[in-house]
Design a protein around this motif. Structure first.
Motif, PDB file in Angstrom:
ATOM      1  N   LEU A  99      56.020 131.504  42.801  1.00 18.91           N
ATOM      2  CA  LEU A  99      55.709 130.232  42.146  1.00 18.91           C
ATOM      3  C   LEU A  99      56.658 129.134  42.598  1.00 18.91           C
ATOM      4  CD1 LEU A  99      54.948 131.431  38.493  1.00 18.91           C
ATOM      5  CD2 LEU A  99      53.317 130.472  40.129  1.00 18.91           C
ATOM      6  N   SER A 100      57.938 129.479  42.759  1.00 19.90           N
ATOM      7  CA  SER A 100      58.897 128.465  43.232  1.00 19.90           C
ATOM      8  C   SER A 100      58.580 128.030  44.658  1.00 19.90           C
ATOM      9  CB  SER A 100      60.323 129.018  43.137  1.00 19.90           C
ATOM     10  OG  SER A 100      60.519 130.088  44.038  1.00 19.90           O
ATOM     11  N   LEU A 101      58.087 128.957  45.488  1.00 18.82           N
ATOM     12  CA  LEU A 101      57.694 128.596  46.854  1.00 18.82           C
ATOM     13  C   LEU A 101      56.489 127.664  46.844  1.00 18.82           C
ATOM     14  CD1 LEU A 101      58.112 132.067  48.647  1.00 18.82           C
ATOM     15  CD2 LEU A 101      59.603 130.073  48.839  1.00 18.82           C
ATOM     16  N   LEU A 102      55.555 127.905  45.940  1.00 21.10           N
ATOM     17  CA  LEU A 102      54.389 127.022  45.832  1.00 21.10           C
ATOM     18  C   LEU A 102      54.795 125.647  45.301  1.00 21.10           C
ATOM     19  CD1 LEU A 102      51.659 129.475  44.497  1.00 21.10           C
ATOM     20  CD2 LEU A 102      51.660 128.291  46.682  1.00 21.10           C
ATOM     21  N   GLN A 103      55.755 125.609  44.393  1.00 22.03           N
ATOM     22  CA  GLN A 103      56.268 124.320  43.922  1.00 22.03           C
ATOM     23  C   GLN A 103      56.905 123.539  45.069  1.00 22.03           C
ATOM     24  OE1 GLN A 103      58.199 126.336  40.259  1.00 22.03           O
ATOM     25  NE2 GLN A 103      58.105 124.170  39.711  1.00 22.03           N
ATOM     26  N   THR A 118      52.966 113.659  41.791  1.00 20.03           N
ATOM     27  CA  THR A 118      54.176 113.281  41.069  1.00 20.03           C
ATOM     28  C   THR A 118      55.247 114.334  41.288  1.00 20.03           C
ATOM     29  OG1 THR A 118      55.093 112.870  38.874  1.00 20.03           O
ATOM     30  CG2 THR A 118      53.284 114.430  39.002  1.00 20.03           C
ATOM     31  N   ASP A 119      56.488 113.943  41.031  1.00 15.43           N
ATOM     32  CA  ASP A 119      57.592 114.892  41.177  1.00 15.43           C
ATOM     33  C   ASP A 119      57.932 115.565  39.853  1.00 15.43           C
ATOM     34  OD1 ASP A 119      58.564 112.723  39.878  1.00 15.43           O
ATOM     35  OD2 ASP A 119      60.368 112.476  41.106  1.00 15.43           O
ATOM     36  N   ASN A 120      56.991 115.569  38.932  1.00 11.53           N
ATOM     37  CA  ASN A 120      57.185 116.223  37.635  1.00 11.53           C
ATOM     38  C   ASN A 120      57.175 117.742  37.828  1.00 11.53           C
ATOM     39  OD1 ASN A 120      57.092 117.248  35.070  1.00 11.53           O
ATOM     40  ND2 ASN A 120      55.585 115.785  34.317  1.00 11.53           N
ATOM     41  N   PRO A 121      58.314 118.451  37.578  1.00 12.12           N
ATOM     42  CA  PRO A 121      58.365 119.910  37.794  1.00 12.12           C
ATOM     43  C   PRO A 121      57.358 120.673  36.942  1.00 12.12           C
ATOM     44  CG  PRO A 121      60.578 119.002  37.514  1.00 12.12           C
ATOM     45  CD  PRO A 121      59.623 117.917  37.153  1.00 12.12           C
ATOM     46  N   ALA A 122      57.103 120.190  35.723  1.00 13.00           N
ATOM     47  CA  ALA A 122      56.156 120.891  34.850  1.00 13.00           C
ATOM     48  C   ALA A 122      54.753 120.873  35.444  1.00 13.00           C
ATOM     49  CB  ALA A 122      56.160 120.251  33.463  1.00 13.00           C
ATOM     50  N   MET A 123      54.324 119.727  35.981  1.00 15.09           N
ATOM     51  CA  MET A 123      52.992 119.633  36.590  1.00 15.09           C
ATOM     52  C   MET A 123      52.913 120.455  37.871  1.00 15.09           C
ATOM     53  SD  MET A 123      51.837 115.663  36.003  1.00 15.09           S
ATOM     54  CE  MET A 123      50.228 116.043  36.680  1.00 15.09           C
ATOM     55  N   GLN A 124      54.003 120.462  38.635  1.00 14.05           N
ATOM     56  CA  GLN A 124      54.027 121.274  39.851  1.00 14.05           C
ATOM     57  C   GLN A 124      53.952 122.764  39.522  1.00 14.05           C
ATOM     58  OE1 GLN A 124      57.554 120.005  41.924  1.00 14.05           O
ATOM     59  NE2 GLN A 124      56.558 118.220  42.820  1.00 14.05           N
ATOM     60  N   LEU A 125      54.660 123.188  38.465  1.00 10.81           N
ATOM     61  CA  LEU A 125      54.606 124.595  38.056  1.00 10.81           C
ATOM     62  C   LEU A 125      53.206 124.961  37.573  1.00 10.81           C
ATOM     63  CD1 LEU A 125      55.992 127.277  37.492  1.00 10.81           C
ATOM     64  CD2 LEU A 125      56.697 126.378  35.259  1.00 10.81           C
TER      65      LEU A 125
END
Length: 568
Positions: free
Chosen positions: A422-426, A454-461
């Motif tokens: 998941l971190s790689l996909l982010q 956006t650079d929002n980590p929650a949306m990227q996750l």
């Protein structure tokens, strides 16, 4: 209940293949032994072959780059990880480099001791690739007393060979004579060596030290260039080759010194993929990935041009099954040997009666498959005192032991690896936002084409979970067997979810047949459990987004399944 000590079971066919390669004194290509984790590659090399390859005229240098990963290596009381070494803290490149160089140096000293590597041979090999005059003059200046420098000044017209001889003599005064005799065994009882032979051995040993000193000085001259290269992130073939000059010089010396029936060196590098992920602790050399590529490329060149000592690279990274051959030139640039452990029939022949009864074996092969590591770990759990006590007190069955083992794999192996994926996909989403991803990879119709802007980590996750869940579902629809070369498009290897799961080590891209699949049936079951868990944890909005992804943008790799009659 069966209670028998675990034993190392021979692999006659694979052992024969590796022995045939190792028995040659020089070969044209390196051999890569690759396969999924847990199939017994390291056990085969260490327990079955290494002793034979160090008997008689044979000398084998064994380097395990994973030894420096203290928390995940049997040398330090731990077990190998089930997933990729990239999930572990990366070692320092300087440590791996020293490990390789020390191994090759000890092999070269053995060649000197046997008289197959001489001072003249070292000079000839070194001068073939390097200019020596300036470095030799600097060494002569450094080893000449200040009071006698005017008397012993070297003329500018002196040849390189004369400079070499003088530098060998000058360096000999600085080295410990007793240490040299100990390495060469000149003082051993029962070994009668004439004065002329002893001088020959000593000169070769001094020459070996001098060659290392020459390359160290030349590397110092490039220090500022390497520092600049690391800062700007560029690439220079000459600087990359300079970092591997010393180990490659030793390889060339050992290859040319090899002699059938007298001195037959070979090199085994285990967990070679660790070198790619090694980190720089200073700017004294090039990055780990560049060092890795330069080392392997020069091994290939040495074998193709002059023939090289047998080199066996052992790895569980599926990059070396297909992609490495393409990256380094063409599909057959390495001798590729792929192993998947036992078939169910082979495993049954060795396991039933001795370790499991027939009923237990039917459960094991259906749930976990015939992976040797699964079988060993399950048998160890079955025989543990704690497990025996629990079974007596709670009337548990063998099915409960398997469930406990699957839960262990889920919690300690698969879930952390999926978090890493998941971190790689982010990171992929962040790179796409910064326009670092090629447009071709974000082509029209790709399910991953619209990462968050956006650079929002929650949306990227949230986007990463959606992509990974969609991919695992599509993989389950293909019965976890995708033939990535079926239509020659390699389309699945563009999928960031597939790349992430291969990188963390849960999926393996086979070479022949060209399937992308989980590394074992037990890991496959854990992936299904992860998928079910993610679906259950979705709220109403996430469920709608997942349904939209599956129906409108979802992946479908069923056309890549190997079907009966599909001969394209």
């Amino acid at each position: 209940m069966v209670n028998k000590a675990w034993r190392i079971i021979p692999r006659p066919l694979l052992e024969t293949v590796l022995n045939n390669h190792a028995q040659h004194h020089r070969v044209p290509q390196p051999l890569i032994l690759h396969g999924p984790r847990g199939v017994g590659k390291t056990t085969l090399i260490r327990e079955r072959l290494l002793d034979k390859w160090n008997a008689g005229p044979h000398l084998t240098g064994y380097v395990d780059f994973a030894e420096s990963i203290v928390d995940h290596h049997p040398l330090h009381g731990h077990s190998f990880p089930w997933t990729s070494w990239s999930n572990c803290p990366p070692p320092a490149l300087s440590t791996l480099r020293t490990q390789l160089e020390n191994c090759l140096e000890s092999m070269a000293e053995k060649g000197v001791k046997l008289g197959t590597i001489s001072s003249q041979q070292i000079f000839t090999t070194l001068s073939k690739w390097h200019g020596l005059n300036t470095a030799l003059r600097r060494i002569l200046d450094a080893n000449t007393p200040t009071t006698s420098k005017s008397k012993t000044a070297v003329s500018e017209k002196v040849s390189t060979s004369v400079l070499w001889s003088r530098a060998v003599f000058a360096l000999s005064a600085r080295l410990n004579a007793k240490e040299i005799e100990g390495v060469l065994g000149l003082g051993e009882k029962g070994k009668n060596v004439s004065l002329e032979e002893a001088s020959y051995f000593r000169e070769a040993f001094w020459a070996l030290k001098l060659a290392k000193e020459v390359l160290r000085i030349q590397q110092e001259w490039r220090a500022n260039a390497i520092k600049h290269l690391n800062r700007v992130g560029g690439f220079s073939r000459s600087l990359a080759n300079s970092a591997t000059d010393w180990p490659c010089l030793l390889l060339e010396l050992l290859s040319s010194a090899a002699e059938i029936g007298y001195f037959q060196p070979k090199l085994v590098i285990n967990n070679v993929e660790v070198l790619k992920h090694a980190v720089l602790t200073d700017n004294s050399t090039v990055p780990g990935s560049v060092y890795h590529d330069s080392l392997i490329w020069r091994m290939i060149a040495l074998g193709a041009n002059e023939r090289c000592l047998p080199i066996i690279l052992v790895t569980s990274d599926s990059y070396y099954s297909y992609r490495a051959s393409a990256d380094f030139g063409f599909p057959d640039i390495f001798i590729s040997r792929e192993t998947f452990g036992w078939t169910p029939q082979e495993a049954k022949m060795h396991m039933v009666v001795d370790y499991f009864n027939q009923h237990e074996w039917n459960l094991v092969v259906e749930v976990l498959g015939p992976s040797p590591r699964h079988l060993f770990e399950l048998y160890a759990l079955k025989q543990s005192n704690f497990c025996l006590k629990v079974m007596e007190e709670t009337s548990s069955t063998f099915e409960d032991i398997i469930d406990a083992y699957l839960a262990y794999l889920q919690v300690t192996v698969v879930n952390p690896a999926m978090d890493k994926a998941l971190s790689l996909l982010q990171k992929f989403a962040e790179d796409a936002r910064n326009r670092k991803i090629p447009k071709d990879q974000l082509r029209f119709g790709a399910p991953w084409r619209h990462p968050p802007h956006t650079d929002n980590p929650a949306m990227q996750l949230e986007w990463a979970k959606l992509q990974l869940t969609d991919f695992v579902q599509s993989l389950a629809n293909t019965e976890f067997g995708v033939n990535y070369l079926a239509d020659y498009s390699l389309e699945i290897l563009d999928d960031p979810s597939a790349v992430a799961l291969v990188e963390v080590g849960l999926l393996y891209a086979q070479r022949e047949p060209s399937f992308l699949r989980p590394i074992s049936r037990g890991i496959e079951r854990c992936l299904v459990r992860w998928l079910v868990q993610q679906r259950l944890q979705m709220n109403f909005q996430c469920s709608l987004q997942y349904l939209w992804q599956r129906v409108i943008r979802g992946r479908s790799y069923r056309h890549l399944m190997l079907q009966v009659g599909y001969n394209k």
